[in-house]
Design a protein around this motif. Structure first.
Motif, PDB file in Angstrom:
ATOM      1  N   SER A 139      24.284 -24.651  -9.559  1.00  0.00           N
ATOM      2  CA  SER A 139      25.426 -24.685  -8.635  1.00  0.00           C
ATOM      3  C   SER A 139      26.332 -23.468  -8.836  1.00  0.00           C
ATOM      4  CB  SER A 139      26.217 -25.983  -8.814  1.00  0.00           C
ATOM      5  OG  SER A 139      26.646 -26.099 -10.146  1.00  0.00           O
ATOM      6  N   ARG A 140      26.171 -22.771  -9.966  1.00  0.00           N
ATOM      7  CA  ARG A 140      26.938 -21.541 -10.205  1.00  0.00           C
ATOM      8  C   ARG A 140      26.594 -20.462  -9.185  1.00  0.00           C
ATOM      9  NH1 ARG A 140      27.924 -19.257 -15.546  1.00  0.00           N
ATOM     10  NH2 ARG A 140      29.104 -17.856 -14.229  1.00  0.00           N
ATOM     11  N   PHE A 141      25.455 -20.583  -8.509  1.00  0.00           N
ATOM     12  CA  PHE A 141      25.024 -19.585  -7.534  1.00  0.00           C
ATOM     13  C   PHE A 141      25.615 -19.804  -6.140  1.00  0.00           C
ATOM     14  CE2 PHE A 141      20.913 -19.336 -10.184  1.00  0.00           C
ATOM     15  CZ  PHE A 141      21.452 -18.365 -11.005  1.00  0.00           C
ATOM     16  N   GLU A 142      26.307 -20.928  -5.953  1.00  0.00           N
ATOM     17  CA  GLU A 142      26.903 -21.218  -4.635  1.00  0.00           C
ATOM     18  C   GLU A 142      27.838 -20.087  -4.228  1.00  0.00           C
ATOM     19  OE1 GLU A 142      26.143 -23.744  -2.673  1.00  0.00           O
ATOM     20  OE2 GLU A 142      25.118 -25.083  -4.081  1.00  0.00           O
ATOM     21  N   GLY A 143      27.657 -19.575  -3.022  1.00  0.00           N
ATOM     22  CA  GLY A 143      28.533 -18.545  -2.474  1.00  0.00           C
ATOM     23  C   GLY A 143      28.266 -17.139  -2.986  1.00  0.00           C
ATOM     24  N   LEU A 144      27.258 -16.965  -3.833  1.00  0.00           N
ATOM     25  CA  LEU A 144      26.942 -15.643  -4.373  1.00  0.00           C
ATOM     26  C   LEU A 144      25.743 -15.033  -3.654  1.00  0.00           C
ATOM     27  CD1 LEU A 144      27.240 -16.264  -8.239  1.00  0.00           C
ATOM     28  CD2 LEU A 144      28.984 -15.385  -6.669  1.00  0.00           C
ATOM     29  N   SER A 145      25.747 -13.726  -3.531  1.00  0.00           N
ATOM     30  CA  SER A 145      24.601 -13.025  -2.946  1.00  0.00           C
ATOM     31  C   SER A 145      23.450 -13.024  -3.953  1.00  0.00           C
ATOM     32  CB  SER A 145      24.985 -11.584  -2.616  1.00  0.00           C
ATOM     33  OG  SER A 145      25.193 -10.845  -3.818  1.00  0.00           O
ATOM     34  N   ALA A 146      22.273 -12.674  -3.485  1.00  0.00           N
ATOM     35  CA  ALA A 146      21.110 -12.586  -4.383  1.00  0.00           C
ATOM     36  C   ALA A 146      21.383 -11.589  -5.511  1.00  0.00           C
ATOM     37  CB  ALA A 146      19.868 -12.191  -3.604  1.00  0.00           C
ATOM     38  N   LEU A 147      22.005 -10.470  -5.197  1.00  0.00           N
ATOM     39  CA  LEU A 147      22.322  -9.467  -6.214  1.00  0.00           C
ATOM     40  C   LEU A 147      23.269 -10.029  -7.272  1.00  0.00           C
ATOM     41  CD1 LEU A 147      22.140  -6.586  -7.292  1.00  0.00           C
ATOM     42  CD2 LEU A 147      23.991  -5.972  -5.728  1.00  0.00           C
ATOM     43  N   GLN A 148      24.298 -10.753  -6.837  1.00  0.00           N
ATOM     44  CA  GLN A 148      25.246 -11.340  -7.785  1.00  0.00           C
ATOM     45  C   GLN A 148      24.571 -12.383  -8.672  1.00  0.00           C
ATOM     46  OE1 GLN A 148      27.960 -12.510  -4.662  1.00  0.00           O
ATOM     47  NE2 GLN A 148      29.529 -11.078  -5.425  1.00  0.00           N
ATOM     48  N   ARG A 149      23.645 -13.144  -8.115  1.00  0.00           N
ATOM     49  CA  ARG A 149      22.912 -14.143  -8.894  1.00  0.00           C
ATOM     50  C   ARG A 149      22.045 -13.460  -9.953  1.00  0.00           C
ATOM     51  NH1 ARG A 149      20.845 -18.223  -4.085  1.00  0.00           N
ATOM     52  NH2 ARG A 149      22.894 -18.530  -3.162  1.00  0.00           N
ATOM     53  N   HIS A 150      21.340 -12.414  -9.536  1.00  0.00           N
ATOM     54  CA  HIS A 150      20.487 -11.686 -10.471  1.00  0.00           C
ATOM     55  C   HIS A 150      21.310 -11.043 -11.580  1.00  0.00           C
ATOM     56  CE1 HIS A 150      16.398 -11.443  -8.371  1.00  0.00           C
ATOM     57  NE2 HIS A 150      17.088 -12.387  -7.783  1.00  0.00           N
ATOM     58  N   ARG A 151      22.497 -10.566 -11.233  1.00  0.00           N
ATOM     59  CA  ARG A 151      23.368  -9.978 -12.258  1.00  0.00           C
ATOM     60  C   ARG A 151      23.773 -11.014 -13.302  1.00  0.00           C
ATOM     61  NH1 ARG A 151      26.990  -6.049  -8.359  1.00  0.00           N
ATOM     62  NH2 ARG A 151      25.539  -4.286  -8.431  1.00  0.00           N
ATOM     63  N   LEU A 152      24.003 -12.252 -12.886  1.00  0.00           N
ATOM     64  CA  LEU A 152      24.327 -13.315 -13.844  1.00  0.00           C
ATOM     65  C   LEU A 152      23.158 -13.566 -14.791  1.00  0.00           C
ATOM     66  CD1 LEU A 152      26.214 -15.975 -11.666  1.00  0.00           C
ATOM     67  CD2 LEU A 152      27.172 -14.524 -13.467  1.00  0.00           C
ATOM     68  N   VAL A 153      21.954 -13.594 -14.247  1.00  0.00           N
ATOM     69  CA  VAL A 153      20.759 -13.797 -15.076  1.00  0.00           C
ATOM     70  C   VAL A 153      20.586 -12.618 -16.025  1.00  0.00           C
ATOM     71  CG1 VAL A 153      18.239 -14.032 -15.048  1.00  0.00           C
ATOM     72  CG2 VAL A 153      19.634 -15.296 -13.384  1.00  0.00           C
TER      73      VAL A 153
END
Length: 137
Positions: A75-89
């Protein structure tokens, strides 16, 4: 269904599903894979975490932990772009990416996206070698 062998038990922790898969079918989870799993669980509290060691399909010694594919549903990925999600990983795995991990394929999805397609993608086969050995410019 996914190809590859289940190398760790399917288990659920507080409603979360975690899988480990190895294309090599070695039957063990190595220290790099264990660190990846632990760090992603701590950083993202995923509902689903599927991790596949694909090193066996590459030109590396048997038992290597250099190539991985991961599906992280959080659920931390809600509202984030694919790039922002990958940056978190990437931030969670910075130590592994700076060291033993050569390749990491990431599927970072929200719970709703995972419900639409609850499957870990397949990586294309490794061509091995370098461009020079394959005869491409």
């Amino acid at each position: 269904m996914l190809s590859g062998h289940l190398v760790g038990p399917l288990f659920s922790m507080a409603g979360r599903v975690c899988l480990s898969r190895s294309s090599a079918g070695l039957g063990t989870i190595g220290p790099v894979e264990a660190a990846i799993r632990m760090k992603l669980e701590q950083a993202l509290n995923p509902e689903v975490l599927e991790l596949r060691n694909e090193s066996g399909g590459h030109a590396v010694p048997p038992g290597s932990e250099t190539h991985f594919r991961v599906a992280v549903v959080s659920s931390r990925f809600e509202g984030l772009s694919a790039l922002q999600r990958h940056r978190l990983v990437h931030a969670a795995l910075s130590e592994e990416l700076a060291g033993p991990v050569h390749a990491l394929a990431i599927q970072a999805r929200t719970p709703a996206q995972w419900k639409e397609n609850p499957q870990l993608d397949m990586s294309p086969p490794c061509l091995g070698g370098s461009k020079k050995t394959r005869g491409t410019p």
